[in-house]
Enzyme design. Structure first.
Site, PDB file in Angstrom:
ATOM      1  CG  ASP A  26      -2.104   0.838   1.190  1.00 21.70           C
ATOM      2  OD1 ASP A  26      -2.227   1.322   0.019  1.00 21.70           O
ATOM      3  OD2 ASP A  26      -2.871   0.929   2.183  1.00 21.70           O
ATOM      4  CG  ASP A  88      -3.368   4.000  -3.383  1.00 17.84           C
ATOM      5  OD1 ASP A  88      -4.092   2.927  -3.458  1.00 17.84           O
ATOM      6  OD2 ASP A  88      -3.277   4.434  -2.359  1.00 17.84           O
ATOM      7  CD  GLU A  89      -5.542  -1.329  -1.404  1.00 18.58           C
ATOM      8  OE1 GLU A  89      -5.834  -2.173  -0.784  1.00 18.58           O
ATOM      9  OE2 GLU A  89      -6.262  -0.288  -1.957  1.00 18.58           O
TER      10      GLU A  89
END
Length: 389
Positions: A26, A88-89
């Site tokens: 993350d 974003d993960e």
DNA sequence: TCTGGGGTCCTAGGACCC
DNA sequence: TCTGGGGTCCTAGGACCC
């Protein structure tokens, strides 16, 4: 880097027995960090403190997507089993990477360093035998940390955490659990599967499994979206039919463009309406003939709209949604098929221009704003090719 | 916090069929 | 005619996520 470990403080674990090793990565404050990299002079922390949403809303999506793609490539150097679950993960399956990386833990450690080195961004990661636990662990590891939860210690790791930390428990379920005297994740387990099932139905089973740190669904992450939608909130609530139709057409255009991009035909089109008082309704319609044409989607949604709106309440938000995708249209009559194919080719050509020069360069008449008084007097602005600057 | 935009999944009821 | 039960599809709404 902070390295926290759950469990025995021995050496990094072995994957000899091929215990599943799921890494959740993350990014730390992704949007803000990207902005800082691109423009270090920006007093972004202050801005963020003053106005947390502003940066996100006015953000540079292209820029974020670029970084996201770079990250995806980097992740693939560690394992082919990468699931980007949002911009974003990501989840990486590091099971059996002993030979290549000397174990999942070392791989995770190296990955965090590599991200920093190659992109300048910092991230956090959780490593465990399941998606749920790794996700929560990466959250605990922030910022710029790695948290490893040993196999067999999952439930113990989760037990003292507040229920809200569990993804899937939100602002509705939290108080509902509270009314049963359940505040910590450990309390879910203690309450017992049967009672949870009585109270929550199928969701009760889900809760119980998650509290033990087990993935309940297969986590079969699919690359293909299940629905494509666009919605917009008006600057000022409106009951202006022309403005409403224009907006619906624009939304239909955006949706159809993305359908063609995915080579999908949608069988179901839907409308979303939100009124001044924030009440929201949706209307769906399943077509005999799946479509990817702007005009068809628009006409159907307009029909739904006319049935759903009596003109009484002003409208705050409009949305157009498509779902129920198929990869090809049904057999059309020959003439119809030819017409549709021609139209589709024209639209696809338009899509290419839009991609190159921006969406505004190529709009069908319906979605354009009506000319202002100014514009009516002066020659029309050219909107077909390129920008004016 | 007076509230943006894009998604996923689940539930429940009704229509319709056998 | 009234009755049953099961299955599928469609639609509406809600909870939740980033």
């Amino acid at each position: 880097m902070n390295v926290n470990r759950m469990g025995p403080q021995s050496q990094a674990p072995s994957t000899r027995h091929l215990v599943r090793q799921i890494l959740h990565v993350d990014m730390d404050a992704f949007f803000v960090s990207v902005e800082e990299l691109e423009d270090p002079s920006l007093p972004i922390r202050t801005a963020k403190r003053l106005c947390p949403q502003a940066i996100f809303l006015r953000g540079h999506y292209e820029r974020y997507r670029d970084y996201s793609e770079r990250l995806g490539k980097l992740f693939h150097e560690f394992t082919p089993a990468v699931e980007m679950v949002s911009i974003d993960e990501a989840y990486l399956d590091l099971t059996g990477c002993e030979r290549l990386h000397g174990g999942a833990f070392r791989a995770a450690d190296r990955l965090i360093r590599a991200v920093k080195e190659h992109t300048g961004l910092s991230c956090s990661a959780g490593l465990s035998t399941s998606h749920v636990v790794s996700k929560i662990a990466s959250d605990q590891a922030k910022p710029h940390g790695l948290l490893y939860v040993f196999g067999g210690r999952e439930a113990e790791f989760l037990a003292p955490l507040p229920v809200r930390r569990m993804p899937g428990i939100g602002k509705v379920t939290e108080p509902e659990l509270g009314s049963l005297g359940i505040f910590k994740i450990g309390g879910i387990r203690a309450y017992g599967l049967e009672r949870l099932k009585n109270h929550f139905g199928k969701y009760g089973e889900w809760l119980h499994a998650k509290a033990l740190g087990k993935d309940i669904e297969a986590y079969a992450y699919s690359e293909e979206p299940k629905s494509i939608s666009h919605e917009t909130t008006f600057d000022a609530d409106t009951d202006d039919v022309e403005e409403i139709e224009r907006t619906l057409f624009s939304l239909a255009e955006l949706v159809a463009m993305r359908l063609r991009d995915h080579a999908f035909f949608a069988r179901t089109v839907g409308l979303k309406l939100r009124f001044v008082d924030f009440t929201t309704l949706t209307r769906d319609l399943t077509l005999e003939e799946p479509t990817r044409l702007d005009s068809v989607i628009f006409e159907q949604v307009l029909g739904l709209f006319k049935r759903a709106w009596n003109g009484q309440r002003k409208i705050r938000l409009l949305g157009v949604r498509t779902s129920n995708f198929e990869s090809s249209s049904f057999q059309l009559g020959l003439i119809e098929a030819e017409k549709t194919a021609k139209l589709t080719r024209a639209l696809e050509a338009a899509d290419r221009l839009r991609k190159r020069y921006g969406f505004e360069t190529m709009r069908l008449a319906r979605g354009l704003d009506p000319p202002s008084a100014e514009a009516r007097k002066s020659p029309p602005r050219r909107r077909f090719f390129g920008r004016e600057d």
